[in-house]
Each structure stands twice: as C-alpha cells, then as structure tokens.
Design a protein around this motif. Structure first.
Motif, PDB file in Angstrom:
ATOM      1  N   LYS A  28      -3.996  10.989  -8.637  1.00 19.84           N
ATOM      2  CA  LYS A  28      -3.337  11.924  -7.769  1.00 19.84           C
ATOM      3  C   LYS A  28      -2.525  12.787  -8.999  1.00 19.84           C
ATOM      4  CE  LYS A  28      -4.267  10.243  -3.680  1.00 19.84           C
ATOM      5  NZ  LYS A  28      -5.527  10.039  -3.661  1.00 19.84           N
ATOM      6  N   PRO A  29      -2.724  14.129  -9.037  1.00 20.47           N
ATOM      7  CA  PRO A  29      -2.052  14.737  -9.956  1.00 20.47           C
ATOM      8  C   PRO A  29      -0.574  14.925  -9.644  1.00 20.47           C
ATOM      9  CG  PRO A  29      -3.237  16.351  -8.295  1.00 20.47           C
ATOM     10  CD  PRO A  29      -3.551  14.859  -8.113  1.00 20.47           C
TER      11      PRO A  29
ATOM     12  N   PRO B 160       0.867  -1.174   0.048  1.00 18.34           N
ATOM     13  CA  PRO B 160      -0.102   0.067  -0.039  1.00 18.34           C
ATOM     14  C   PRO B 160       0.831   1.269   0.125  1.00 18.34           C
ATOM     15  CG  PRO B 160      -1.020  -1.653   1.558  1.00 18.34           C
ATOM     16  CD  PRO B 160       0.490  -2.101   0.952  1.00 18.34           C
ATOM     17  N   GLY B 161       0.678   2.040  -0.743  1.00 19.01           N
ATOM     18  CA  GLY B 161       1.327   3.556  -1.033  1.00 19.01           C
ATOM     19  C   GLY B 161       2.491   3.203  -1.749  1.00 19.01           C
ATOM     20  N   GLU B 162       2.948   2.274  -2.152  1.00 17.49           N
ATOM     21  CA  GLU B 162       4.076   2.015  -2.887  1.00 17.49           C
ATOM     22  C   GLU B 162       3.729   2.303  -4.550  1.00 17.49           C
ATOM     23  OE1 GLU B 162       5.319  -2.007  -4.682  1.00 17.49           O
ATOM     24  OE2 GLU B 162       6.870  -1.442  -3.405  1.00 17.49           O
TER      25      GLU B 162
ATOM     26  N   ASP C 225      -2.642   6.774 -11.157  1.00 14.02           N
ATOM     27  CA  ASP C 225      -4.216   6.433 -11.025  1.00 14.02           C
ATOM     28  C   ASP C 225      -4.393   5.914  -9.445  1.00 14.02           C
ATOM     29  OD1 ASP C 225      -3.083   3.654 -10.881  1.00 14.02           O
ATOM     30  OD2 ASP C 225      -3.702   3.320 -12.931  1.00 14.02           O
ATOM     31  N   PRO C 226      -5.545   5.448  -9.033  1.00 16.53           N
ATOM     32  CA  PRO C 226      -5.627   4.997  -7.671  1.00 16.53           C
ATOM     33  C   PRO C 226      -4.758   3.752  -7.301  1.00 16.53           C
ATOM     34  CG  PRO C 226      -7.604   5.496  -8.366  1.00 16.53           C
ATOM     35  CD  PRO C 226      -7.084   5.545  -9.585  1.00 16.53           C
ATOM     36  N   PHE C 227      -4.399   2.853  -8.413  1.00 17.73           N
ATOM     37  CA  PHE C 227      -3.738   1.944  -8.273  1.00 17.73           C
ATOM     38  C   PHE C 227      -2.091   1.691  -8.301  1.00 17.73           C
ATOM     39  CE2 PHE C 227      -7.523   1.698 -10.411  1.00 17.73           C
ATOM     40  CZ  PHE C 227      -8.171   0.986  -9.530  1.00 17.73           C
TER      41      PHE C 227
ATOM     42  N   THR D 260      -8.365  12.867 -12.126  1.00 17.72           N
ATOM     43  CA  THR D 260      -8.168  13.492 -10.790  1.00 17.72           C
ATOM     44  C   THR D 260      -9.319  13.703 -10.070  1.00 17.72           C
ATOM     45  OG1 THR D 260      -8.087  15.556 -11.933  1.00 17.72           O
ATOM     46  CG2 THR D 260      -5.712  14.520 -11.550  1.00 17.72           C
ATOM     47  N   SER D 261     -10.611  13.738 -10.880  1.00 16.25           N
ATOM     48  CA  SER D 261     -11.854  13.873 -10.179  1.00 16.25           C
ATOM     49  C   SER D 261     -12.202  12.640  -9.704  1.00 16.25           C
ATOM     50  CB  SER D 261     -13.017  14.651 -10.929  1.00 16.25           C
ATOM     51  OG  SER D 261     -13.411  13.612 -11.986  1.00 16.25           O
TER      52      SER D 261
END
Length: 133
Positions: A101-102, A70-72, A120-122, A96-97
């Motif tokens: 994460k920009p 996670p977070g990597e 992206d969220p992944f 981003t909406s």
C-alpha cells in the motif's frame, strides 16, 4: 557477519512474507528453520540491500508474540538506503504492484534523497531512500 543492528519481524504467514520480500527487494535467504508443526517458520534470515532482516511467524502459544489484528498497522518501520535514486522508484513500483500500500510516492525529499514509503501486505512500513546527485 551480520550488521550491528538488524530488524526482526513477526509476520504471518512468514512463507508469504519471504516470497514477497524476495520478489520486491531481491532478498536472499541466508537461513530458515521450519517449526515442528510443519506450517510455520520459527526463524528466517534474509539479506536485503546488503543488510540482515530476520523474521518468524507468530507463536502466541509460547506467550511471546501475538497474532496481528487484521488491518492493524505495525508501529516499527524498516529503512533502506540505496546507492542510486532510481532504485527507490523501481522498488516502490514492484512493492505496490505486488500488494504493498503506497504511503508516499517517490519524491525529492528536503533532506536530499529520493524518498518513498509503503506498507507491505503484512502491515510493515518500509522507508526507501536514494541519494540525489
């Protein structure tokens, strides 16, 4: 026919990534193979911006992939070349909406394109380019 080179992403949960890429890029699902466990995706091929992007969930029990920490951040990036500069702004805004994460907001690059980047969220990094005229 697929392009000569196509990225293959390991992303979990793959179904969430497929939904995200469909919403952000207008991805079209070309093929999908669910895993026998009924929870994961063994293989999916998407058409994005005229090219192929393939993806699957991680299957660490097979010894070939691992689940991301996670977070990597993922170290590979996917670059998209759009026909028009305003498409960079549109895709960046959608991405981003919806949880991306920009990294670089849309800007005029020194190499002559409208350019932006986001994660992206992944954890996958996407580079967006559109020609300045």
């Amino acid at each position: 026919m697929r392009p000569p080179v196509a990225p293959y992403l390991t992303v979990s949960p793959a179904l969430a990534a497929i939904a995200y890429y469909t919403a952000v890029f207008g991805a079209k699902q070309k093929a999908i193979m669910p895993a026998f466990d009924g929870l994961r995706i063994m293989h999916c091929e998407l058409t994005i911006n005229g090219g192929a992007v393939m993806l699957a969930d991680a299957f660490p029990e097979l010894g070939h992939t691992r689940i991301a920490v996670p977070g990597e951040l993922v170290t590979a990036s996917v670059s998209l070349e759009f026909e028009q500069a305003d498409m960079v702004d549109d895709v960046f805004a959608k991405a981003t909406s919806l949880g991306g994460k920009p990294e670089t907001s849309p800007t005029k690059s020194f190499w002559g394109t409208r350019f932006a980047t986001f994660r992206d969220p992944f954890g996958h990094r996407w580079l967006l380019n559109g020609p300045l005229r």
